[in-house]
Structures are given as structure tokens and as C-alpha cells.
Design an enzyme around this catalytic site. Structure first.
Site, PDB file in Angstrom:
ATOM      1  N   GLU A 265      31.798  52.849  39.365  1.00 26.04           N
ATOM      2  CA  GLU A 265      33.077  52.238  39.761  1.00 26.04           C
ATOM      3  C   GLU A 265      33.531  51.292  38.657  1.00 26.04           C
ATOM      4  OE1 GLU A 265      33.279  49.989  43.360  1.00 26.04           O
ATOM      5  OE2 GLU A 265      32.279  51.527  44.570  1.00 26.04           O
ATOM      6  N   GLU A 319      43.919  51.510  49.679  1.00 22.54           N
ATOM      7  CA  GLU A 319      43.335  51.695  51.019  1.00 22.54           C
ATOM      8  C   GLU A 319      43.700  50.494  51.890  1.00 22.54           C
ATOM      9  OE1 GLU A 319      39.129  53.310  50.780  1.00 22.54           O
ATOM     10  OE2 GLU A 319      39.528  52.925  48.644  1.00 22.54           O
ATOM     11  N   LYS A 322      40.933  48.191  54.036  1.00 21.25           N
ATOM     12  CA  LYS A 322      39.753  47.557  53.439  1.00 21.25           C
ATOM     13  C   LYS A 322      39.776  46.067  53.741  1.00 21.25           C
ATOM     14  CE  LYS A 322      37.519  48.715  49.944  1.00 21.25           C
ATOM     15  NZ  LYS A 322      36.983  48.862  48.574  1.00 21.25           N
ATOM     16  N   GLU A 328      41.458  43.936  47.269  1.00 21.54           N
ATOM     17  CA  GLU A 328      40.616  45.034  47.751  1.00 21.54           C
ATOM     18  C   GLU A 328      41.441  46.224  48.231  1.00 21.54           C
ATOM     19  OE1 GLU A 328      37.234  45.547  47.833  1.00 21.54           O
ATOM     20  OE2 GLU A 328      37.211  43.827  46.494  1.00 21.54           O
TER      21      GLU A 328
END
Length: 390
Positions: A265, A319, A322, A328
Site C-alpha cells: 500500500e 470509500e 471507512k 481515510e
């Protein structure tokens, strides 16, 4: 030259550009799904095909995703969640069952190349979970051996840089003392089965915490004076490479130079809280755009110049569910509707509707390929006719 002809060449140039950026080992994408507004996996399969992205990392073994990518040319790393580790560490038959239920039904048609057992286990500070990691990895590997899949599917785990006690200078990298009793046998196992050590590395976090000490250009791969490791005289002009080499140094202190580090990541948020300094679409575009360029150039780190960096960018989509700070939920390259969050040269195609059945999905994918083929053929034919008419 007609407008239509110009459009054809623009389309052709785009496909060629994406092919150069995405081919070969080097770049992949993290496909997270902590959201309630994402496109169906079948639509995502079309998007990734249009982008020529051929390596995807999942955080689970979602059968809908794996089914939707049947007969594609995409290599998958699938995730085995932290919640499974303790049971698998004490009962290896549970690892066998997991593989038979989650991996075996798909592996004949979907290219599954790796199982990532757990994510950032050491960051949890849960000693039961930490103690369970290696036995669970061994149970998964043994199950693969029993099924004759150990050469096709590797076993690894993804870690956070928080496991490092020292990261500066990179040659002085070392692990936290309390983790060494677990990391020594873990690295021995990686060496034994020849699997990579995965790291989630985010220069954004370091910059956010120390913006006065760390130049933004150093974090974003922009031109800067960098730093010289006084022990090795190696010059570093970006933080990500320094982080990776610090991990290599830490691994070496435990006796291993035979374990490859890969980046599972990395990314940069396009939006953040007021105190998340540096989170912006401009900086995210610079970080990921410059990273893709380094991957394309097959760059290695100063300590490992002959080993091109291997990267999975985080993440494919924003997203919206999250937890945590705003950042985030804003690491995605794309919005859920398929539009780029910012420009790094990736323009993909997300179809409006794709039904869930495999037959229908295959038909729609074939229609998309046929439409693109006919469109290009039509443009070429039109060009030929016009040239003959002149």
C-alpha cells in the site's frame, strides 16, 4: 485532417500511454470495498480492463469480485482477515477449509497469485493476534502444499512501518525490540518459502506529523536536495525509497538479505481534516503521478538499485464508510462513478449497467470489446476512404 481522425489518434495515444504505464511487474491497485456506493465488481472489471491494470489486491476473498474477473488477465492478491488468524493457528484444518471454500472454486478461471494473511498485525499490539500470525501463515502454506498449489500461490502478510524502532538514516533501520522474537522466525519462514515481505508505506503520515522538518517536495518525489545517509553515502531524493531501505536494513539485522520488500500500500489523500496538512488533490496527483513514473522507469532504491520497486497503489476508489479522519475516505484514484478524482493520466471506462450473472457479464464485456473494435475499425476505414478521395 478531420476532427474524427484527430479523435481517433487521441484515443489510440491514450491506450498506448496506459499500456506503457501499466505493463509488467511494478504497479498494482488496492481494491477496497468499505463503501455503500461502489460500482458492481463486473463494472469494475471493465474499468480496470480499460486502464490496462493487471494486478489487484483485495482485503478479502470476495467471491463476487473473483467471479467477475473470471478469464481475465488480472493477477489477484487475496486477503485473509485478522479475524481468522487465531482459529487457524490452533486448528490448521480451518486453513484448509478456508482455501477450499474461498480460493479453489475460482483459481481455475481467476488468476490468484498470493494470499495475504492478516493486515498490519503488529500495529494492533494484540499479543494473541501477533502470536497467531506465523502459525496461521504456516497452516495456510501447508494447506496449499496439500492441494498442490504452493508454487502457484504465495503466502505473505502486510505490515505497517510502525514496526520500526529506527528509520533514519535508512542504513540504521531496526525493528522494535518487543517484536523481534516474532519477526525473526517470520523472516526465516519468508526465506524458506521465498515469499516477499509486504509493507504499507505512507510518506503522507510522516509529512503530516512533521511538516516543518520534512520538505513536501521530498515526500512527493519532486526535485529537492534530499539527504545523504552518513553511513553509506547513499543519496535519497524521496521519502518512500528511504522508508523501504530502512526496512531492508532492519531485516538485515535479523540475518536476512534474501527477503524482498514489496510495497502493498502507498498513496496520498486528496482531502483531509484541517490538521491533516498536505492532503489535497494537487499533492495526491503529484505523489501518484510521480510514483507511476518511477515504476515505469523500473527504478530501484539507492540500497537496491537493481531491484525495481514493486507497488500497489492505495486505492482504486474513495470509500465513504471507512472510519477515521476525512483522509481515510479520500485515497481513491476514482470516484464511485468512475470519474478520476484528479488527473494522473488514467482515463478509464465504467459502463452504466452490468448485470450479475456470468453469462450476461461475459456478453457485455464482449459487446464492449466489439464496440471498441468496430469504432476503431470504422475510424480507420473512414480515414482510408477520405485519403483515397483526395
Amino acid at each position: 485532417m478531420t476532427t474524427r481522425t484527430l479523435s481517433f489518434f487521441r484515443v489510440l495515444l491514450l491506450f498506448l500511454t496506459l499500456s506503457v504505464r501499466s505493463n509488467g511487474q511494478g504497479v498494482g491497485i488496492n481494491y477496497g470495498q468499505i463503501a455503500n456506493n461502489l460500482p458492481s465488481p463486473a463494472r469494475v472489471a471493465v474499468l480496470l480492463r480499460s486502464l490496462n491494470i493487471t494486478r489487484v489486491k483485495l482485503y478479502d476473498a470476495d467471491p463476487n469480485v473473483l467471479f467477475s474477473f473470471s478469464n481475465s488477465q488480472v493477477d489477484f492478491m487475496i486477503g485473509l482477515g485478522n479475524e481468522f488468524l487465531q482459529n487457524m493457528s490452533t486448528d490448521p484444518t480451518k486453513a484448509q477449509s478456508w482455501i477450499q471454500q474461498r480460493l479453489q472454486p475460482h483459481i481455475s478461471k481467476t488468476r490468484i497469485t498470493s494470499i495475504v494473511v492478516g493486515n498490519e498485525i503488529f500495529k494492533t499490539n494484540d499479543h494473541v493476534l501477533i502470536q497467531s500470525l506465523l502459525p496461521a501463515m504456516k497452516a495456510v502454506y501447508s494447506a496449499l502444499v496439500n492441494l498442490g498449489l504452493e508454487k502457484q500461490v504465495t503466502v505473505t502478510s502486510a505490515h505497517s512501518l510502525d514496526m520500526l524502532q529506527t528509520s533514519y538514516p535508512p542504513s540504521s533501520g531496526s525493528f522494535k525490540e518487543e517484536f523481534i522474537p516474532y519477526l525473526q522466525p517470520l523472516l526465516d519462514f519468508h526465506s524458506q518459502i521465498k515469499s516477499p515481505f509486504l509493507i504499507n508505506a505512507y510518506p503522507f503520515f510522516a509529512y503530516k506529523d512533521s511538516p516543518k522538518e520534512i520538505p513536501l517536495e521530498y515526500a512527493l518525489f519532486q526535485p529537492n536536495q534530499g539527504m545523504v545517509d552518513s553511513n553509506t553515502n547513499l543519496h535519497y531524493d524521496n521519502m518512500l525509497f528511504a522508508q523501504v531501505d530502512a526496512l531492508y536494513s532492519a531485516i538485515k539485522t535479523l540475518g536476512h538479505t534474501d527477503v524482498e520488500v514489496r510495497i502493498s500500500e502507498t498513496g496520498w489523500p486528496s482531502k483531509g481534516e484541517e490538521n491533516e496538512i498536505g492532503a489535497s488533490p494537487e499533492n495526491a496527483a503529484l505523489y501518484n503521478g510521480n510514483l507511476l513514473r518511477l515504476v515505469q522507469e523500473r527504478k530501484g532504491t539507492p540500497a537496491k538499485p537493481s531491484v525495481p520497486i514493486d507497488v500497489y497503489v492505495f486505492a482504486l476508489f474513495n470509500e465513504n464508510l471507512k472510519p477515521g479522519p476525512i483522509s481515510e475516505r479520500n485515497y481513491g484514484l476514482f470516484y464511485p462513478d468512475g470519474k478520476p478524482v484528479y488527473n494522473v493520466g488514467l482515463q478509464g471506462y465504467l459502463p452504466d449497467i452490468i448485470y450479475s450473472s456470468s453469462a450476461t457479464t461475459i456478453k457485455i464485456l464482449n459487446v464492449w470489446r466489439a464496440v471498441m473494435g468496430l469504432a476503431v475499425a470504422g475510424m480507420i476505414l473512414d480515414m482510408g476512404v477520405r485519403m483515397r478521395m483526395r
